[in-house]
Enzyme design. Structure first.
Site, PDB file in Angstrom:
ATOM      1  N   HIS A   1       0.842  -1.209   0.000  1.00  0.00           N
ATOM      2  CA  HIS A   1       0.000   0.000   0.000  1.00  0.00           C
ATOM      3  C   HIS A   1       0.872   1.253   0.000  1.00  0.00           C
ATOM      4  O   HIS A   1       0.630   2.189  -0.757  1.00  0.00           O
ATOM      5  CB  HIS A   1      -0.874   0.052   1.260  1.00  0.00           C
ATOM      6  CG  HIS A   1      -1.902  -1.031   1.374  1.00  0.00           C
ATOM      7  ND1 HIS A   1      -2.072  -1.769   2.518  1.00  0.00           N
ATOM      8  CD2 HIS A   1      -2.824  -1.493   0.504  1.00  0.00           C
ATOM      9  CE1 HIS A   1      -3.062  -2.625   2.350  1.00  0.00           C
ATOM     10  NE2 HIS A   1      -3.534  -2.488   1.121  1.00  0.00           N
TER      11      HIS A   1
ATOM     12  N   LYS B   1     -18.746  -6.349   6.478  1.00  0.00           N
ATOM     13  CA  LYS B   1     -17.569  -7.141   6.822  1.00  0.00           C
ATOM     14  C   LYS B   1     -16.953  -6.585   8.101  1.00  0.00           C
ATOM     15  O   LYS B   1     -16.843  -5.375   8.245  1.00  0.00           O
ATOM     16  CB  LYS B   1     -16.525  -7.030   5.691  1.00  0.00           C
ATOM     17  CG  LYS B   1     -16.222  -8.348   5.007  1.00  0.00           C
ATOM     18  CD  LYS B   1     -15.477  -8.148   3.731  1.00  0.00           C
ATOM     19  CE  LYS B   1     -13.984  -8.258   3.879  1.00  0.00           C
ATOM     20  NZ  LYS B   1     -13.300  -8.103   2.581  1.00  0.00           N
TER      21      LYS B   1
ATOM     22  N   SER C   1      -2.923  -7.642   2.894  1.00  0.00           N
ATOM     23  CA  SER C   1      -3.199  -7.473   4.323  1.00  0.00           C
ATOM     24  C   SER C   1      -3.556  -8.813   4.953  1.00  0.00           C
ATOM     25  O   SER C   1      -3.165  -9.101   6.088  1.00  0.00           O
ATOM     26  CB  SER C   1      -4.364  -6.503   4.518  1.00  0.00           C
ATOM     27  OG  SER C   1      -4.014  -5.226   4.070  1.00  0.00           O
TER      28      SER C   1
HETATM   29  P1  ADP Z   1      -5.694  -5.961   0.394  1.00  0.00           P
HETATM   30  O1  ADP Z   1      -6.719  -6.142   1.487  1.00  0.00           O
HETATM   31  O2  ADP Z   1      -5.842  -6.902  -0.750  1.00  0.00           O
HETATM   32  O3  ADP Z   1      -4.271  -5.885   0.889  1.00  0.00           O
HETATM   33  P2  ADP Z   1      -6.853  -3.316  -0.015  1.00  0.00           P
HETATM   34  O4  ADP Z   1      -8.287  -3.444  -0.295  1.00  0.00           O
HETATM   35  O5  ADP Z   1      -6.505  -2.706   1.283  1.00  0.00           O
HETATM   36  O6  ADP Z   1      -5.992  -4.604  -0.264  1.00  0.00           O
HETATM   37  O7  ADP Z   1      -6.125  -2.534  -1.208  1.00  0.00           O
HETATM   38  C1  ADP Z   1      -6.163  -1.178  -1.460  1.00  0.00           C
HETATM   39  C2  ADP Z   1      -5.403  -0.902  -2.739  1.00  0.00           C
HETATM   40  O8  ADP Z   1      -4.030  -1.236  -2.561  1.00  0.00           O
HETATM   41  C3  ADP Z   1      -5.845  -1.719  -3.959  1.00  0.00           C
HETATM   42  O9  ADP Z   1      -5.708  -0.898  -5.077  1.00  0.00           O
HETATM   43  C4  ADP Z   1      -4.854  -2.826  -4.052  1.00  0.00           C
HETATM   44  O10 ADP Z   1      -4.687  -3.277  -5.352  1.00  0.00           O
HETATM   45  C5  ADP Z   1      -3.613  -2.106  -3.596  1.00  0.00           C
HETATM   46  N1  ADP Z   1      -2.670  -3.035  -3.027  1.00  0.00           N
HETATM   47  C6  ADP Z   1      -2.859  -3.884  -2.025  1.00  0.00           C
HETATM   48  N2  ADP Z   1      -1.742  -4.612  -1.785  1.00  0.00           N
HETATM   49  C7  ADP Z   1      -0.821  -4.177  -2.690  1.00  0.00           C
HETATM   50  C8  ADP Z   1       0.528  -4.538  -2.994  1.00  0.00           C
HETATM   51  N3  ADP Z   1       1.157  -5.496  -2.319  1.00  0.00           N
HETATM   52  N4  ADP Z   1       1.161  -3.886  -4.000  1.00  0.00           N
HETATM   53  C9  ADP Z   1       0.509  -2.935  -4.683  1.00  0.00           C
HETATM   54  N5  ADP Z   1      -0.753  -2.556  -4.471  1.00  0.00           N
HETATM   55  C10 ADP Z   1      -1.420  -3.163  -3.484  1.00  0.00           C
END
Ligand code: ADP
Length: 160
Positions: free
Chosen positions: A18, A42, A129
């Site tokens: 992120h 959720k 996450s």
């Molecule tokens: P997650 O729960 O899958 O980690 P989120 O819903 O919090 O993801 O993701 C928010 C944004 O951050 C999305 O655009 C997602 O594609 C991006 N994102 C999440 N993890 C990564 C990563 N490891 N590298 C790049 N972008 C990411």
């Protein structure tokens, strides 16, 4: 032109993946709003307040980044804030189908809205996450996965 973009997500909790996307967006655009989704359907592991606090600490040095939370449709929230661009990270082909569908749906709901995808950093394409939560809850080392300044707080919360 002053360009503001929005980086939406659950951030449950914030990872280095992120942070990479937020940092790169902050270099490309004038102002970045990181929007934490409050999803009543959720139950997140970290509360909205905790997720915001961890993000605030993680992006501390970036002056053009602000953290907010939002409920409901992202397309509506963007309209309300007058923001016309969403920035998202794309990790792998597996992200693509869902993200493409979301981008098209958001454009139907709000035709002014564009979605920009940044390719994930090669070192964090595998990172999510949920993976951080799982590894930390089993006592694994997450120091390569989350920002150093929030590492201890995440570990403490997730330790069983
Ligand atoms: P997650 O729960 O899958 O980690 P989120 O819903 O919090 O993801 O993701 C928010 C944004 O951050 C999305 O655009 C997602 O594609 C991006 N994102 C999440 N993890 C990564 C990563 N490891 N590298 C790049 N972008 C990411």
């Amino acid at each position: 032109m002053n360009k503001t973009v929005i980086c939406p997500g659950s951030f449950d909790p914030v990872t280095l993946g992120h942070l990479d996307i937020i940092t790169r967006a902050a270099k490309m655009f004038d102002r970045v709003i990181v929007a934490v989704l409050v999803n009543s359907a959720k139950t997140p592991t970290f509360s909205t307040e905790e997720r915001i606090e961890l993000l605030r600490e993680a992006v501390g040095g970036l002056e053009n980044v602000e953290i907010v939370s939002f409920k409901g449709l992202l397309a509506e929230y963007c309209k309300k804030c007058g923001v016309g661009t969403i920035v998202k990270g794309l990790r792998a082909v597996s992200d693509f189908e869902y993200e493409f569908q979301m981008a098209l749906a958001n454009k139907k709901l709000n035709p002014e809205l564009e979605t920009v995808f940044l390719a994930a950093d090669a070192d964090s394409t595998f990172l999510s996450s949920s993976m951080v939560r799982e590894i930390a809850s089993m006592g694994g080392d997450i120091s390569n996965f989350v920002p150093a300044c929030v590492h201890d707080r995440i570990v403490e919360r997730l330790r069983k």
